[in-house]
Design an enzyme around this catalytic site. Structure first.
Site, PDB file in Angstrom:
ATOM      1  N   GLU A 200      41.764 -25.491  -2.552  1.00 10.12           N
ATOM      2  CA  GLU A 200      40.503 -26.173  -2.260  1.00 10.12           C
ATOM      3  C   GLU A 200      40.694 -27.662  -2.452  1.00 10.12           C
ATOM      4  O   GLU A 200      41.534 -28.075  -3.251  1.00 10.12           O
ATOM      5  CB  GLU A 200      39.408 -25.742  -3.269  1.00 10.12           C
ATOM      6  CG  GLU A 200      38.813 -24.396  -3.037  1.00 10.12           C
ATOM      7  CD  GLU A 200      37.727 -24.064  -4.068  1.00 10.12           C
ATOM      8  OE1 GLU A 200      37.419 -24.920  -4.925  1.00 10.12           O
ATOM      9  OE2 GLU A 200      37.217 -22.943  -4.007  1.00 10.12           O
ATOM     10  N   ARG A 292      25.564 -10.901 -12.969  1.00  7.91           N
ATOM     11  CA  ARG A 292      25.053 -10.366 -14.238  1.00  7.91           C
ATOM     12  C   ARG A 292      23.950 -11.281 -14.770  1.00  7.91           C
ATOM     13  O   ARG A 292      23.737 -12.378 -14.235  1.00  7.91           O
ATOM     14  CB  ARG A 292      26.190 -10.362 -15.270  1.00  7.91           C
ATOM     15  CG  ARG A 292      26.736 -11.762 -15.484  1.00  7.91           C
ATOM     16  CD  ARG A 292      27.680 -11.912 -16.655  1.00  7.91           C
ATOM     17  NE  ARG A 292      27.926 -13.315 -16.948  1.00  7.91           N
ATOM     18  CZ  ARG A 292      28.832 -14.081 -16.336  1.00  7.91           C
ATOM     19  NH1 ARG A 292      29.596 -13.595 -15.390  1.00  7.91           N
ATOM     20  NH2 ARG A 292      28.952 -15.355 -16.665  1.00  7.91           N
TER      21      ARG A 292
END
Ligand code: MV4
Length: 507
Positions: A200, A292
């Protein structure tokens, strides 16, 4: 609605979920390892089942043991908390196979977000802005060089199975690329048994900003503002706040809408968090999605008035979201500190042991989510986070004032904690001015402390009372306990941990 929920976790998050169950009239079932027999979550739950030895791999990570406890107790749903099995797609599958509802997203959503390259491919299809780079594993150093040339240095090499900075390398020049790729691959192989590494463009001095979302099982998705989590040490968050001081309502809406699109693209249900990097020009890029409930969820709860754990349970039970995006309003400001049993003056080394004295803060705008109690022994077997202290105020300045006051009230005797680090942060000019990025904490720790005279007279008075109470015991051990009052003058300027260590010396 579920009648009985098993909480497959320990510590403060297990207590947090037990409290939600109690409020909702649901019977709570704790599970515990050998060393956790007398842990707070066990004492607070309606029922508790022993699931194995202290090693997490044989207890809180043991899928068979947890499902067996669910079966024995008659629980029809499992809340995984964070960490442990919370993002384990196999566990979500196993719950479904056992006829127990996993309170969280589907295994398929978790799998999609578990691979960073897979997530980038899916987000590319959905038109989500992400950091320029590849969405496939690199095949050779030559290929990496070509791509790096195209996107421009510096670049970041990342493990596809990663997260938390493992297998990550910042590369400034072509000359360093080959060896960085080799070491990233071998680190990824060791950590994740998967050496896939992608590339990236590196964003320098970014802010880490994440958006909370909730999605029900009927296609409704809402975003609940952002959390600024730039204050980190070695990829561990230390302080989080909501809202971010640099996110205005326009940017909030744009990030929120992208976050909701990410969730939709993943067929996501239940609570989730979309992480972004924000660059110095306030461009934002999708980084990853956490599937989560997160440690720092309370700051979102305080500024939105939404109970995320209640809604996780209601969503898992098949209910529709009880409000829409237009109903979401942010009010005030919340800042959370993660209180750890560790020594900030010794490289943050873990400091397990017995909590001999505990004085917890309270009063206006203070929330403490804790897994500890006086007399409890902090085990060495797990993450040493003891509690989260959250300050809330009508604006950021008031949240800081209240947090500073609450930190100065907090006294944990018998072990070392990182409270003094937070006392320093809330007094720091850059923090007060919200001049934050992911390099903030490193800079603070490299600089000289300016003022360590954290006044704490009421705590000293309490400690004095305790010393008096312990007098008989200490005298029989003949360790020459000083009258507490003789300490008062000198300890007025001492930080909490100094008083804690003094307490150690005296007991
Ligand atoms: C980055 C980055 C800069 N550019 N990616 C660190 C952990 C992992 N989840 C992602 N991380 C980063 N990814 C690009 N393209 C900088 C970091 C980073 C970071 C991110 C969030 C919070 C703290 C951080 C500390 C160092 C590096």
């Amino acid at each position: 609605m579920f009648k009985k929920i098993l909480i497959a976790n320990r510590g403060e998050i297990a207590v947090r979920v037990i409290r939600a169950c109690r409020e909702m009239g649901i019977t709570s079932v704790a599970v515990y390892s050998d060393v956790d027999r007398a842990a707070l979550h066990v004492l607070k739950a309606d029922e508790a089942y022993h699931i194995g030895p202290s090693a997490a791999s044989e207890s809180y990570l043991n899928i068979a043991k947890i499902l067996e406890a669910a079966k024995r107790s008659g629980a029809t749903a499992i809340h995984p908390g964070y960490g442990f099995l919370s993002e384990n797609a196999k566990f979500a599958h196993a719950c479904a196979d056992a006829g127990v509802k996993f309170i969280g997203p589907t295994a398929a959503s978790m799998e999609m977000m578990g691979s960073k390259t897979r997530a980038r491919q899916e987000m590319e299809k959905a038109g989500i802005p992400f950091v320029p780079g590849t969405s496939r594993g690199l095949e050779s150093a030559e290929q990496a060089k070509e791509i790096a040339e195209r996107i421009g240095y510096p670049v970041m090499l990342k493990a596809a199975a990663g997260g938390g900075g493992k297998g990550m390398r910042l590369v400034h020049t072509p000359a360093d690329l080959k060896s960085a790729l080799e070491s990233a691959k071998s680190e990824a192989q060791r950590a994740f048994s998967d050496d896939e590494v992608y590339i990236e463009k590196a964003i320098l001095n970014p802010r880490h900003i994440e958006v909370q979302i909730l999605a029900d099982e009927h296609g409704n998705t809402v975003y609940l503002g952002e959390r600024e989590c730039s204050i980190q040490r070695r990829h561990q968050k230390v302080v989080e706040e909501s809202p971010s001081a640099v996110v205005d309502s326009d940017l909030r809406q744009r990030m929120g809408e992208v976050a909701a699109r990410v969730a939709k693209a993943a067929n996501y249900t239940n609570a989730g968090t979309i992480e972004f990097l924000l660059d110095e020009n306030k461009n934002f890029y999708f980084l990853e999605m956490n599937t989560r409930l997160q440690v720092e969820h309370p700051v979102t709860e305080l500024v939105t008035g939404v109970d995320l754990v209640h809604l996780q349970i209601r969503i898992a039970a098949g209910e529709t979201l009880p409000f829409s995006q237009d109903d979401v309003r942010l009010r005030g400001h919340a800042i959370e500190c993660r209180i750890y049993a560790e020594d900030p003056d010794n490289n943050f080394f873990p400091s397990p042991g017995n909590i001999r004295l505990l004085r917890e803060p309270g009063g206006p705008g203070v929330r403490e989510d804790s897994g500890m109690y006086e007399g409890w022994t902090v085990p060495i077997d797990y993450d040493p986070m003891l509690a989260k202290l959250i300050g809330y105020g009508s604006d950021r300045a008031q949240a800081i004032e209240r947090l500073r006051r609450a930190l100065d009230e907090f006294f944990i005797g018998g072990i070392k904690t990182n409270i003094s680090l937070f006392q320093r942060i809330v007094r720091d000019d850059d923090f007060k001015a919200a001049k934050l990025d992911t390099g903030y904490l490193e800079r603070l720790l490299q600089s000289e402390p300016r003022d360590s005279s954290y006044k704490n007279d009421d705590v000293v008075a309490i400690a004095a009372g305790l010393f008096a109470a312990l007098d008989a015991t200490s005298m029989t051990r003949g360790n020459g306990l000083q009258p507490a009052s003789s300490n008062n003058k000198s300890s007025g300027a001492a930080s909490n941990w100094k008083k804690a260590s003094r307490f150690e010396a005296l007991r």
